[in-house]
Design a protein around this motif. Structure first.
Motif, PDB file in Angstrom:
ATOM      1  N   SER A 133      -6.216   3.312   4.902  1.00 32.02           N
ATOM      2  CA  SER A 133      -7.643   3.537   4.660  1.00 32.02           C
ATOM      3  C   SER A 133      -7.798   4.976   4.185  1.00 32.02           C
ATOM      4  CB  SER A 133      -8.460   3.309   5.941  1.00 32.02           C
ATOM      5  OG  SER A 133      -8.244   4.358   6.872  1.00 32.02           O
ATOM      6  N   ASP A 134      -9.025   5.397   3.954  1.00 37.11           N
ATOM      7  CA  ASP A 134      -9.266   6.784   3.557  1.00 37.11           C
ATOM      8  C   ASP A 134      -8.911   7.753   4.692  1.00 37.11           C
ATOM      9  OD1 ASP A 134     -10.080   6.094   1.033  1.00 37.11           O
ATOM     10  OD2 ASP A 134     -12.219   6.176   1.499  1.00 37.11           O
ATOM     11  N   SER A 135      -8.842   7.250   5.926  1.00 36.78           N
ATOM     12  CA  SER A 135      -8.558   8.103   7.083  1.00 36.78           C
ATOM     13  C   SER A 135      -7.197   7.852   7.711  1.00 36.78           C
ATOM     14  CB  SER A 135      -9.633   7.896   8.161  1.00 36.78           C
ATOM     15  OG  SER A 135     -10.901   8.218   7.661  1.00 36.78           O
ATOM     16  N   GLU A 137     -11.629   1.895  10.225  1.00 40.81           N
ATOM     17  CA  GLU A 137     -11.570   2.969   9.225  1.00 40.81           C
ATOM     18  C   GLU A 137     -10.645   4.104   9.648  1.00 40.81           C
ATOM     19  OE1 GLU A 137     -12.020   5.050   5.791  1.00 40.81           O
ATOM     20  OE2 GLU A 137     -12.590   2.984   6.180  1.00 40.81           O
ATOM     21  N   ASN A 138     -10.582   4.410  10.950  1.00 41.08           N
ATOM     22  CA  ASN A 138      -9.767   5.556  11.367  1.00 41.08           C
ATOM     23  C   ASN A 138      -8.902   5.286  12.599  1.00 41.08           C
ATOM     24  OD1 ASN A 138     -11.768   5.481  13.241  1.00 41.08           O
ATOM     25  ND2 ASN A 138     -12.539   7.526  12.871  1.00 41.08           N
ATOM     26  N   ARG A 182       0.821  -1.209   0.000  1.00 37.86           N
ATOM     27  CA  ARG A 182       0.000   0.000   0.000  1.00 37.86           C
ATOM     28  C   ARG A 182       0.860   1.266   0.000  1.00 37.86           C
ATOM     29  NH1 ARG A 182      -3.548  -2.477   4.846  1.00 37.86           N
ATOM     30  NH2 ARG A 182      -1.444  -3.036   5.461  1.00 37.86           N
ATOM     31  N   LEU A 203      -3.168   7.423   7.092  1.00 42.37           N
ATOM     32  CA  LEU A 203      -2.020   7.586   6.221  1.00 42.37           C
ATOM     33  C   LEU A 203      -0.782   7.629   7.101  1.00 42.37           C
ATOM     34  CD1 LEU A 203      -1.375   8.217   3.182  1.00 42.37           C
ATOM     35  CD2 LEU A 203      -1.282  10.602   3.875  1.00 42.37           C
ATOM     36  N   ARG A 243      -0.933   4.006   2.741  1.00 43.65           N
ATOM     37  CA  ARG A 243      -2.345   4.367   2.850  1.00 43.65           C
ATOM     38  C   ARG A 243      -3.104   3.131   3.302  1.00 43.65           C
ATOM     39  NH1 ARG A 243      -6.788   5.603  -1.555  1.00 43.65           N
ATOM     40  NH2 ARG A 243      -8.277   6.649  -0.205  1.00 43.65           N
TER      41      ARG A 243
END
Length: 84
Positions: free
Chosen positions: A23-25, A73-74, A4, A27, A21
């Protein structure tokens, strides 16, 4: 290698910053430098930064697989420490 690792885009610059990366939240920032070659593989310093992140990504994937790391997710939840 399936990982990733990605480079963050920098507008109007040859600077490359590599990250994971998850997830979308989430990094995870790594390291980077000035891109002087076509690919990071052609530059020993940049390749080293990417390989370090690839190794860290493998440790994270192994931890998720064996249950010692949980990623939502975060949030990353673990008691592990990493030597990379």
């Amino acid at each position: 290698m399936s990982d990733r690792v990605c480079a963050l885009p920098v507008v109007k610059s040859k600077l490359r910053l590599y990250c994971l990366r998850l997830s979308d939240s989430i990094l995870i920032l790594g390291n980077g430098g000035v891109k002087k070659t076509r690919t990071y593989d052609e530059d020993g310093e940049l390749r080293g930064f990417v390989v370090t992140l690839q190794n860290f990504d493998k440790l994270i994937k192994d931890g998720v697989k064996d249950g010692t790391i949980t990623i939502s997710e975060n949030e990353i939840d673990t008691d592990k420490t990493f030597d990379i």
